[in-house]
Design an enzyme around this catalytic site. Structure first.
Site, mmCIF file in Angstrom:
data_model
loop_
_atom_site.group_PDB
_atom_site.id
_atom_site.type_symbol
_atom_site.label_atom_id
_atom_site.label_comp_id
_atom_site.label_asym_id
_atom_site.label_seq_id
_atom_site.Cartn_x
_atom_site.Cartn_y
_atom_site.Cartn_z
ATOM 1 N N ASP A 16 0.529 -0.987 0.313
ATOM 2 C CA ASP A 16 0.164 -0.112 0.533
ATOM 3 C C ASP A 16 1.004 0.909 0.129
ATOM 4 O O ASP A 16 1.838 1.380 0.882
ATOM 5 C CB ASP A 16 -0.819 0.066 1.248
ATOM 6 N N TRP A 21 3.220 7.755 -2.741
ATOM 7 C CA TRP A 21 4.214 8.436 -2.336
ATOM 8 C C TRP A 21 4.334 8.746 -3.804
ATOM 9 O O TRP A 21 4.992 9.740 -4.154
ATOM 10 C CB TRP A 21 5.212 6.624 -3.075
ATOM 11 N N ARG A 29 -0.487 9.417 -10.313
ATOM 12 C CA ARG A 29 -0.379 7.869 -9.521
ATOM 13 C C ARG A 29 0.255 6.891 -9.967
ATOM 14 O O ARG A 29 0.461 5.985 -9.663
ATOM 15 C CB ARG A 29 -2.140 8.036 -9.406
ATOM 16 N N HIS A 33 2.337 3.423 -8.997
ATOM 17 C CA HIS A 33 2.300 2.122 -9.208
ATOM 18 C C HIS A 33 3.819 0.906 -10.246
ATOM 19 O O HIS A 33 3.613 0.450 -9.933
ATOM 20 C CB HIS A 33 1.284 1.165 -10.231
ATOM 21 N N SER A 61 -7.173 -5.976 -5.438
ATOM 22 C CA SER A 61 -8.725 -6.269 -4.764
ATOM 23 C C SER A 61 -9.929 -6.011 -5.333
ATOM 24 O O SER A 61 -10.287 -5.247 -6.863
ATOM 25 C CB SER A 61 -8.979 -5.486 -3.734
ATOM 26 N N TRP A 65 -11.887 -1.844 -8.279
ATOM 27 C CA TRP A 65 -12.674 -2.007 -9.393
ATOM 28 C C TRP A 65 -13.344 -0.376 -9.081
ATOM 29 O O TRP A 65 -13.537 0.427 -10.546
ATOM 30 C CB TRP A 65 -13.887 -3.010 -9.975
ATOM 31 N N LEU A 127 10.843 -20.352 -4.696
ATOM 32 C CA LEU A 127 9.744 -19.271 -4.158
ATOM 33 C C LEU A 127 8.090 -19.424 -5.126
ATOM 34 O O LEU A 127 8.694 -19.472 -5.950
ATOM 35 C CB LEU A 127 10.469 -17.854 -3.973
ATOM 36 N N SER A 192 -8.318 -4.411 5.074
ATOM 37 C CA SER A 192 -8.891 -4.354 3.596
ATOM 38 C C SER A 192 -9.374 -5.716 2.938
ATOM 39 O O SER A 192 -9.182 -5.763 1.992
ATOM 40 C CB SER A 192 -7.659 -3.268 2.285
HETATM 41 C C1 IPE Z 1 -4.959 -3.144 -0.250
HETATM 42 O O1 IPE Z 1 -5.030 -1.291 -0.870
HETATM 43 C C2 IPE Z 1 -5.489 -3.651 -2.283
HETATM 44 C C3 IPE Z 1 -4.236 -3.376 -2.205
HETATM 45 C C4 IPE Z 1 -3.271 -3.504 -1.753
HETATM 46 C C5 IPE Z 1 -3.965 -4.508 -3.609
HETATM 47 P P1 IPE Z 1 -6.281 -0.364 -0.953
HETATM 48 O O2 IPE Z 1 -5.143 1.042 -1.082
HETATM 49 O O3 IPE Z 1 -6.879 0.004 -1.746
HETATM 50 O O4 IPE Z 1 -7.311 -0.409 0.756
HETATM 51 P P2 IPE Z 1 -7.717 0.407 1.513
HETATM 52 O O5 IPE Z 1 -8.871 1.416 1.011
HETATM 53 O O6 IPE Z 1 -6.565 1.735 1.789
HETATM 54 O O7 IPE Z 1 -8.782 -0.325 2.160
HETATM 55 C C1 IPE Z 2 -1.493 0.292 -3.363
HETATM 56 O O1 IPE Z 2 -1.495 1.914 -3.616
HETATM 57 C C2 IPE Z 2 -1.538 -0.121 -4.886
HETATM 58 C C3 IPE Z 2 -3.090 -0.806 -5.388
HETATM 59 C C4 IPE Z 2 -4.281 -1.160 -4.162
HETATM 60 C C5 IPE Z 2 -2.973 -1.542 -6.778
HETATM 61 P P1 IPE Z 2 -2.082 2.553 -3.630
HETATM 62 O O2 IPE Z 2 -3.336 3.445 -4.966
HETATM 63 O O3 IPE Z 2 -3.492 2.631 -2.931
HETATM 64 O O4 IPE Z 2 -1.826 3.960 -2.771
HETATM 65 P P2 IPE Z 2 -2.405 4.825 -1.685
HETATM 66 O O5 IPE Z 2 -2.919 4.095 -0.317
HETATM 67 O O6 IPE Z 2 -4.162 5.510 -2.855
HETATM 68 O O7 IPE Z 2 -1.071 6.016 -1.339
HETATM 69 MG MG MG Z 3 -4.242 1.889 -0.584
#
Ligand code: IPE
Ligand code: IPE
Ligand code: MG
Length: 243
Positions: A16, A21, A29, A33, A61, A65, A127, A192
């Site tokens: 996360d 970042w 954004r 990624h 997750s 979507w 692994l 989450s």
């Molecule tokens: C959890 O992160 C899902 C993944 C890392 C793929 P999210 O950023 O989607 O979760 P919330 O919104 O903080 O709960």
């Molecule tokens: C996690 O980073 C990656 C995915 C959920 C795909 P985020 O995209 O949730 O980054 P933040 O939480 O918005 O900083």
């Molecule tokens: Mg997040």
């Protein structure tokens, strides 16, 4: 210091903080990624070196979507790119790629790339890298309850045979042991919808850095923290048990 004899067999990571970042760096954004993919490479390599057997990464997750369409599309493109580009490296490191989640709902092109990567890494014995894609734990539990109920209805399974092991064997993770260590980056203290059943007794380590910053040292830090915890599984710790 990390003890190399008690490395967890299975580590799960909620990756996360990619968006934050990027925001701090005034980047879009998606750049977060993209940078996060570099951390995936680093952590896969490190797990191989440390002798971790299973690494499950929460990559997308079932709730993700709901993000803007452009971000979802960019994530899917990045995933395809990653699969195509990384297979060779995975093979070099003897890593077997696997996935959990409602994979059949991913875009066709992603499914195709996944199949190729599964097949190309199927024989690797090091692994096991398990990507959680379109994964949601409640949905996983619903799916497994439906399958079990169907078996009971068809008289292929008796009610009395439903126990914890049976339920585990109907989850997407049937073939893998439960993770002993769950890491979440970016400081958020929540699950989450990740592996709700499987993390019943996992040690949770929340780390205060964004996923794109995560490297081997941070993994070692989390393992050290895990090794310093007293896992009691509902009992009493070893020192007081002799009182
Ligand atoms: C959890 O992160 C899902 C993944 C890392 C793929 P999210 O950023 O989607 O979760 P919330 O919104 O903080 O709960
Ligand atoms: C996690 O980073 C990656 C995915 C959920 C795909 P985020 O995209 O949730 O980054 P933040 O939480 O918005 O900083
Ligand atoms: Mg997040």
């Amino acid at each position: 210091m990390m003890n190399s004899e008690t490395i967890p067999k299975h580590i799960a990571i909620i990756m996360d903080g990619n968006g934050r970042w990027a925001k701090e760096k005034k980047l879009p954004r998606i750049e977060g990624h993209r940078a996060g993919a570099e951390s995936v490479r680093a952590v896969v390599r490190a797990c191989g070196e440390l002798g971790v057997e299973y690494l499950t990464l929460y990559a997308f997750s079932s709730e993700n979507w709901s993000r803007p369409k452009a971000e979802v599309n960019a994530l899917m493109t990045l995933l395809k790119f990653f699969l195509k580009k990384e297979v060779e490296e995975l093979n070099k490191n003897n890593v077997q790629l696997l996935a959990i989640g409602a994979l059949e709902e991913l875009p066709e092109s992603v499914q195709k790339e996944l199949q190729i990567a599964f097949e190309k890494t199927a024989k690797n014995t090091g692994l096991k890298l398990i990507l959680a894609l379109n994964y949601g734990s409640r949905r996983e539990i619903v799916d497994s309850v439906r399958k079990i109920a169907t078996e009971v209805e068809g008289n292929r399974l008796s009610l009395s045979s439903i126990d914890e092991d049976l339920i585990s064997s109907y989850l997407y993770t049937a073939d893998y042991p439960d993770p002993e260590l769950l890491i979440r980056t970016s400081g958020e203290k929540r699950i989450s919808n990740f592996l709700l059943w499987q993390i019943s007794y996992a040690e949770i380590v929340v780390m205060d850095l964004y996923w794109p910053e995560f490297r081997k040292v941070h993994l070692q830090e989390a393992i050290t923290e895990f090794q310093n915890r007293q896992r009691r599984f509902g009992g009493v710790d070893a020192i007081s048990s002799s009182d």
